[in-house]
Design an enzyme around this catalytic site. Structure first.
Site, PDB file in Angstrom:
ATOM      1  N   SER A   1      30.754 -95.728  17.871  1.00 30.94           N
ATOM      2  CA  SER A   1      31.378 -94.505  18.409  1.00 30.94           C
ATOM      3  C   SER A   1      31.827 -93.588  17.259  1.00 30.94           C
ATOM      4  O   SER A   1      33.021 -93.406  17.031  1.00 30.94           O
ATOM      5  CB  SER A   1      32.527 -94.823  19.363  1.00 30.94           C
ATOM      6  OG  SER A   1      33.329 -95.898  18.955  1.00 30.94           O
TER       7      SER A   1
ATOM      8  N   GLY B   1      33.144-105.296  11.521  1.00 30.24           N
ATOM      9  CA  GLY B   1      33.770-106.465  12.168  1.00 30.24           C
ATOM     10  C   GLY B   1      34.133-106.257  13.635  1.00 30.24           C
ATOM     11  O   GLY B   1      34.859-107.074  14.213  1.00 30.24           O
ATOM     12  N   LYS B   2      33.611-105.208  14.255  1.00 30.15           N
ATOM     13  CA  LYS B   2      33.949-104.924  15.661  1.00 30.15           C
ATOM     14  C   LYS B   2      33.611-106.110  16.574  1.00 30.15           C
ATOM     15  O   LYS B   2      34.438-106.517  17.385  1.00 30.15           O
ATOM     16  CB  LYS B   2      33.185-103.672  16.165  1.00 30.15           C
ATOM     17  CG  LYS B   2      33.441-102.415  15.357  1.00 30.15           C
ATOM     18  CD  LYS B   2      32.641-101.237  15.889  1.00 30.15           C
ATOM     19  CE  LYS B   2      31.138-101.386  15.828  1.00 30.15           C
ATOM     20  NZ  LYS B   2      30.554-101.482  14.467  1.00 30.15           N
ATOM     21  N   SER B   3      32.404-106.641  16.432  1.00 32.82           N
ATOM     22  CA  SER B   3      31.987-107.755  17.303  1.00 32.82           C
ATOM     23  C   SER B   3      32.794-109.006  16.991  1.00 32.82           C
ATOM     24  O   SER B   3      33.359-109.632  17.894  1.00 32.82           O
ATOM     25  CB  SER B   3      30.494-108.057  17.123  1.00 32.82           C
ATOM     26  OG  SER B   3      29.737-106.935  17.473  1.00 32.82           O
TER      27      SER B   3
HETATM   28  N1  LIG Z   1      20.665 -95.503  13.087  1.00 31.21           N
HETATM   29  C1  LIG Z   1      21.577 -96.420  13.397  1.00 31.21           C
HETATM   30  N2  LIG Z   1      22.894 -96.186  13.149  1.00 31.21           N
HETATM   31  C2  LIG Z   1      23.810 -97.117  13.455  1.00 31.21           C
HETATM   32  N3  LIG Z   1      23.543 -98.320  14.047  1.00 31.21           N
HETATM   33  C3  LIG Z   1      22.247 -98.598  14.320  1.00 31.21           C
HETATM   34  C4  LIG Z   1      21.216 -97.666  14.012  1.00 31.21           C
HETATM   35  N4  LIG Z   1      20.031 -98.222  14.389  1.00 31.21           N
HETATM   36  C5  LIG Z   1      20.305 -99.420  14.913  1.00 31.21           C
HETATM   37  N5  LIG Z   1      21.630 -99.657  14.877  1.00 31.21           N
HETATM   38  C6  LIG Z   1      22.246-100.878  15.458  1.00 31.21           C
HETATM   39  O1  LIG Z   1      22.880-100.437  16.664  1.00 31.21           O
HETATM   40  C7  LIG Z   1      24.248-100.796  16.678  1.00 31.21           C
HETATM   41  C8  LIG Z   1      25.131 -99.588  16.992  1.00 31.21           C
HETATM   42  O2  LIG Z   1      25.052 -99.245  18.319  1.00 31.21           O
HETATM   43  P1  LIG Z   1      26.241 -98.448  19.013  1.00 31.21           P
HETATM   44  O3  LIG Z   1      25.865 -98.312  20.447  1.00 31.21           O
HETATM   45  O4  LIG Z   1      27.514 -99.118  18.700  1.00 31.21           O
HETATM   46  O5  LIG Z   1      26.167 -97.044  18.252  1.00 31.21           O
HETATM   47  S1  LIG Z   1      26.852 -95.664  18.624  1.00 31.21           S
HETATM   48  O6  LIG Z   1      28.246 -95.941  19.048  1.00 31.21           O
HETATM   49  O7  LIG Z   1      26.094 -95.044  19.726  1.00 31.21           O
HETATM   50  O8  LIG Z   1      26.777 -94.845  17.407  1.00 31.21           O
HETATM   51  C9  LIG Z   1      24.596-101.286  15.312  1.00 31.21           C
HETATM   52  O9  LIG Z   1      25.314-102.488  15.579  1.00 31.21           O
HETATM   53  P2  LIG Z   1      26.679-102.885  14.846  1.00 31.21           P
HETATM   54  O10 LIG Z   1      26.197-103.362  13.515  1.00 31.21           O
HETATM   55  O11 LIG Z   1      27.183-103.978  15.703  1.00 31.21           O
HETATM   56  O12 LIG Z   1      27.613-101.745  14.770  1.00 31.21           O
HETATM   57  C10 LIG Z   1      23.277-101.557  14.623  1.00 31.21           C
HETATM   58  O13 LIG Z   1      22.975-102.922  14.701  1.00 31.21           O
HETATM   59  N1  LIG Z   2      38.288-110.206   8.013  1.00 24.21           N
HETATM   60  C1  LIG Z   2      37.130-110.116   8.676  1.00 24.21           C
HETATM   61  N2  LIG Z   2      37.097-109.613   9.924  1.00 24.21           N
HETATM   62  C2  LIG Z   2      35.933-109.490  10.599  1.00 24.21           C
HETATM   63  N3  LIG Z   2      34.712-109.837  10.108  1.00 24.21           N
HETATM   64  C3  LIG Z   2      34.679-110.334   8.841  1.00 24.21           C
HETATM   65  C4  LIG Z   2      35.869-110.487   8.085  1.00 24.21           C
HETATM   66  N4  LIG Z   2      35.516-110.974   6.869  1.00 24.21           N
HETATM   67  C5  LIG Z   2      34.180-111.144   6.890  1.00 24.21           C
HETATM   68  N5  LIG Z   2      33.662-110.771   8.078  1.00 24.21           N
HETATM   69  C6  LIG Z   2      32.210-110.815   8.418  1.00 24.21           C
HETATM   70  O1  LIG Z   2      31.729-109.467   8.538  1.00 24.21           O
HETATM   71  C7  LIG Z   2      30.662-109.422   9.483  1.00 24.21           C
HETATM   72  C8  LIG Z   2      30.997-108.361  10.533  1.00 24.21           C
HETATM   73  O2  LIG Z   2      29.905-108.242  11.409  1.00 24.21           O
HETATM   74  P1  LIG Z   2      30.060-107.753  12.906  1.00 24.21           P
HETATM   75  O3  LIG Z   2      31.235-108.385  13.556  1.00 24.21           O
HETATM   76  O4  LIG Z   2      28.716-107.927  13.554  1.00 24.21           O
HETATM   77  O5  LIG Z   2      30.385-106.200  12.687  1.00 24.21           O
HETATM   78  P2  LIG Z   2      30.094-104.962  13.647  1.00 24.21           P
HETATM   79  O6  LIG Z   2      30.150-105.478  15.062  1.00 24.21           O
HETATM   80  O7  LIG Z   2      31.181-103.991  13.331  1.00 24.21           O
HETATM   81  O8  LIG Z   2      28.731-104.464  13.261  1.00 24.21           O
HETATM   82  C9  LIG Z   2      30.527-110.817  10.085  1.00 24.21           C
HETATM   83  O9  LIG Z   2      29.485-111.484   9.430  1.00 24.21           O
HETATM   84  C10 LIG Z   2      31.881-111.466   9.758  1.00 24.21           C
HETATM   85  O10 LIG Z   2      31.792-112.863   9.639  1.00 24.21           O
END
Ligand SMILES: Nc1ncnc2c1ncn2[C@@H]1O[C@H](COP(=O)(O)OS(=O)(=O)O)[C@@H](OP(=O)(O)O)[C@H]1O
Ligand SMILES: Nc1ncnc2c1ncn2[C@@H]1O[C@H](COP(=O)(O)OP(=O)(O)O)[C@@H](O)[C@H]1O
Length: 200
Positions: free
Chosen positions: A108, A39-41
């Site tokens: 991270s 849920g970071k984004s």
């Molecule tokens: N191998 C692997 N592991 C984790 N994540 C992966 C990988 N390959 C692609 N992705 C996609 O890249 C997003 C993470 O990028 P970050 O720059 O946040 O990663 S890191 O902090 O350098 O570990 C991550 O996005 P978030 O889902 O928003 O976290 C993924 O969509």
């Molecule tokens: N309480 C909550 N807080 C944040 N996201 C939630 C929650 N409940 C459900 N979600 C869902 O979880 C998903 C989180 O995705 P995203 O924000 O892209 O995560 P990340 O950036 O960590 O990869 C979204 O689809 C969001 O709608």
């Protein structure tokens, strides 16, 4: 000889304090860390909106977006993730120096890398936000279908599956997105910022 031996720092006539005064608040870095899908984004987008509505000056850096530009030459090996976080840390420092409240949304995964970012910032400037969420829930959400690919072996070295995530030990803020509502998480973070009096 160090690489920076022949490089001299050039001071500006407008200081960090001048910029803070003009903005009406200090800079800070809200560093969101957590598994993919935690849920970071989602949370950082809402926190930025709320802070902006309060009149604060903000900027958000997101993993996927930064990896398309500044860090497009980096992958997901441990060394590349470390370099990714180092660069984002330096960019955050510049933004904080410019007087912005920067929100970063990167997995991270390494404690040491996050600690390095804390070290390059001034005391109190780094606010670690642990976006806590069980792997099972992240995997169920699978917003980008990446866990499915990681489980099938289409992606290797995926955080939480076959690459590590080191949880923060003493983060400034913890939100639990598998237990609390989005609104509750946003409120927790916005209250922290207000209480910290970054806003004059
Ligand atoms: N191998 C692997 N592991 C984790 N994540 C992966 C990988 N390959 C692609 N992705 C996609 O890249 C997003 C993470 O990028 P970050 O720059 O946040 O990663 S890191 O902090 O350098 O570990 C991550 O996005 P978030 O889902 O928003 O976290 C993924 O969509
Ligand atoms: N309480 C909550 N807080 C944040 N996201 C939630 C929650 N409940 C459900 N979600 C869902 O979880 C998903 C989180 O995705 P995203 O924000 O892209 O995560 P990340 O950036 O960590 O990869 C979204 O689809 C969001 O709608």
């Amino acid at each position: 000889m160090s690489k920076s031996a022949n490089i001299v720092w050039h001071d500006s006539k407008v200081t960090k304090e001048d910029r803070q005064k003009q903005h009406g608040h200090e800079g800070a870095v809200l560093w969101f860390t957590g598994l993919s899908g935690s849920g970071k984004s989602t949370v950082s987008v809402e926190v930025e909106k709320a802070l902006h509505q309060e009149g604060l000056h903000t900027y958000r850096l997101d993993g996927d977006n930064v990896r398309h530009g500044l860090n497009s030459n980096l992958g997901f090996s441990p060394a590349d993730r470390t370099e990714n976080i180092r660069r984002i840390g330096e960019v955050s420092k510049l933004m904080s120096d410019a007087g912005l409240i920067t929100l970063t949304a990167f997995i991270s995964p390494y404690k040491e890398d996050r600690g390095q970012v804390r070290n390059v910032l001034e005391e109190g400037e780094f606010i670690e936000v642990f976006v806590k969420c069980g792997l099972d829930t992240c995997e169920e959400r699978d917003p980008k279908g990446l866990y499915k690919k990681a489980r099938s072996g289409e992606i290797t070295g995926f955080t939480g599956i076959d690459a590590p995530y080191e949880e923060p030990v003493d983060p400034e803020i913890t939100i639990e997105t598998d237990k609390e509502t989005l609104e509750a998480s946003v409120e927790k973070i916005v209250s922290y910022i207000k209480a910290r009096k970054v806003h004059e």
